[in-house]
Design a protein around this motif. Structure first.
Motif, mmCIF file in Angstrom:
data_model
loop_
_atom_site.group_PDB
_atom_site.id
_atom_site.type_symbol
_atom_site.label_atom_id
_atom_site.label_comp_id
_atom_site.label_asym_id
_atom_site.label_seq_id
_atom_site.Cartn_x
_atom_site.Cartn_y
_atom_site.Cartn_z
ATOM 1 N N VAL A 186 0.816 -1.210 0.000
ATOM 2 C CA VAL A 186 0.000 0.000 0.000
ATOM 3 C C VAL A 186 0.856 1.269 0.000
ATOM 4 N N CYS A 187 1.805 1.349 0.945
ATOM 5 C CA CYS A 187 2.576 2.598 1.032
ATOM 6 C C CYS A 187 4.003 2.451 0.513
ATOM 7 N N GLY A 188 4.436 1.222 0.254
ATOM 8 C CA GLY A 188 5.759 1.015 -0.327
ATOM 9 C C GLY A 188 6.901 0.978 0.686
ATOM 10 N N HIS A 189 6.593 1.090 1.982
ATOM 11 C CA HIS A 189 7.667 1.046 2.979
ATOM 12 C C HIS A 189 8.082 -0.394 3.274
ATOM 13 N N THR A 190 9.349 -0.521 3.705
ATOM 14 C CA THR A 190 9.856 -1.872 3.989
ATOM 15 C C THR A 190 10.221 -2.012 5.459
ATOM 16 N N TYR A 191 10.107 -3.217 5.954
ATOM 17 C CA TYR A 191 10.406 -3.517 7.353
ATOM 18 C C TYR A 191 10.994 -4.914 7.448
ATOM 19 N N GLU A 192 11.626 -5.175 8.597
ATOM 20 C CA GLU A 192 12.062 -6.537 8.891
ATOM 21 C C GLU A 192 10.807 -7.379 9.086
ATOM 22 N N CYS A 211 -0.689 0.982 12.478
ATOM 23 C CA CYS A 211 -0.195 2.049 11.605
ATOM 24 C C CYS A 211 1.169 1.657 11.057
ATOM 25 N N CYS A 212 1.481 2.163 9.869
ATOM 26 C CA CYS A 212 2.818 1.961 9.322
ATOM 27 C C CYS A 212 3.821 2.673 10.235
ATOM 28 N N PRO A 213 4.857 1.938 10.680
ATOM 29 C CA PRO A 213 5.805 2.521 11.634
ATOM 30 C C PRO A 213 6.799 3.507 11.025
ATOM 31 N N LYS A 214 6.761 3.659 9.715
ATOM 32 C CA LYS A 214 7.674 4.611 9.083
ATOM 33 C C LYS A 214 7.209 6.026 9.402
ATOM 34 N N ILE A 215 8.115 6.835 9.908
ATOM 35 C CA ILE A 215 7.744 8.197 10.310
ATOM 36 C C ILE A 215 7.221 8.983 9.106
ATOM 37 N N GLY A 216 6.092 9.638 9.297
ATOM 38 C CA GLY A 216 5.525 10.463 8.239
ATOM 39 C C GLY A 216 4.574 9.716 7.324
ATOM 40 N N CYS A 217 4.449 8.406 7.510
ATOM 41 C CA CYS A 217 3.560 7.642 6.626
ATOM 42 C C CYS A 217 2.131 7.742 7.147
ATOM 43 N N SER A 218 1.218 7.949 6.215
ATOM 44 C CA SER A 218 -0.169 8.157 6.624
ATOM 45 C C SER A 218 -1.001 6.876 6.562
ATOM 46 N N HIS A 219 -0.327 5.767 6.313
ATOM 47 C CA HIS A 219 -1.064 4.506 6.210
ATOM 48 C C HIS A 219 -1.382 3.982 7.617
ATOM 49 N N THR A 220 -2.654 3.927 7.950
ATOM 50 C CA THR A 220 -3.010 3.641 9.339
ATOM 51 C C THR A 220 -3.691 2.293 9.555
#
Ligand SMILES: [Zn+2]
Length: 249
Positions: A186-192, A211-220
């Motif tokens: 959805v937001c394209g961020h990556t995590y372990e 919520c997406c843990p990437k700072i500034g991401c609005s994906h909740t």
């Protein structure tokens, strides 16, 4: 067939037509679909291997062709499943006393779907889209862009690309370099993988949205099903570390 219609008083909605045979055929087709999926996984990973080992472009091209063929098979299979399912529904609704020519009905519906085929369909094939993206990303990491793609990033500082990609190696949850990165569709961020799965599970257990843990991401509202393996990134991290080890030796 004499005597056959007398059994139409049965409780089944279609009376005397049994769909159990059709339904078991459908489920074996669905099995075949999972074979296509694993075939696509294999072709993807071979293609990424080829980029990594910098094998000549022609073999990578053949993986691309294999992926197109898999995607076409998948499309055909989906059309067939759709045609059979809608034929079954159609017959169940009609409650006709005479047995329709199921084969002809399926064929007609199948051909109608096939006629609408276009290359744009592959954009709906998740595995195919992923394959293209991962290949492009890995090539970027290796500086192996095709001419057309290279044009759009012309003038961008090489060093900046490297720093940018290295910060992408860090998981926003663990703050450590990722070993098994997964990407959020959805937001394209990556995590372990382990960290994000644990996070989503614990939120969902408490009936909360994750919520997406990437700072500034609005994906909740993250879903487990949004996560996909980021094979290109995993390989990039690995090769970066190999290079670093070689340099320090
Ligand atoms: Zn995000």
């Amino acid at each position: 067939m004499p005597g056959r219609s007398t059994s139409s008083s049965g409780s089944g909605s279609t009376g005397f037509i049994s769909f159990s045979g059709v339904e078991s055929a459908l489920s074996s087709l669905k099995n075949f679909q999972s074979c296509i999926n694993s075939g696509m996984d294999t072709a993807s990973s071979v293609a990424l291997d080829l980029v990594e080992t910098q094998t000549e472009v022609s073999s990578e091209y053949s993986m691309d062709k294999a992926m197109v063929e898999f995607a076409m098979m998948d499309r055909e299979l989906n059309h067939y499943l759709k045609a059979v399912q809608s034929t079954i529904n159609h017959v169940k609704e009609e409650r006709s006393e005479k047995i329709p020519d199921l084969k002809l009905l399926v064929e007609k519906k199948f051909l109608a779907l096939q006629n609408k085929n276009s290359d744009a369909d592959f954009q709906n094939n998740e595995k195919f889209v992923q394959f293209k993206q991962q290949l492009k990303e890995l090539k970027k990491q290796y500086g192996l862009q095709s001419d057309r793609e290279a044009d759009s990033t012309e003038g961008v500082d090489e060093d900046m690309i490297v720093t940018q990609s290295q910060t992408n190696f860090i998981c926003p949850i663990t703050q450590l370099e990722m070993k098994k990165p997964v990407k959020n569709k959805v937001c394209g961020h990556t995590y372990e993988e382990e960290a994000i799965v644990r996070m989503i599970e614990s939120k969902h257990k408490r009936k909360k949205k994750a919520c997406c843990p990437k700072i500034g991401c609005s994906h909740t509202d993250m879903r487990m099903s949004d996560l996909i393996q980021d094979e290109a990134l995993r390989r990039a991290i690995e090769s970066h570390n190999k290079k670093r080890r070689r340099q320090s030796n």
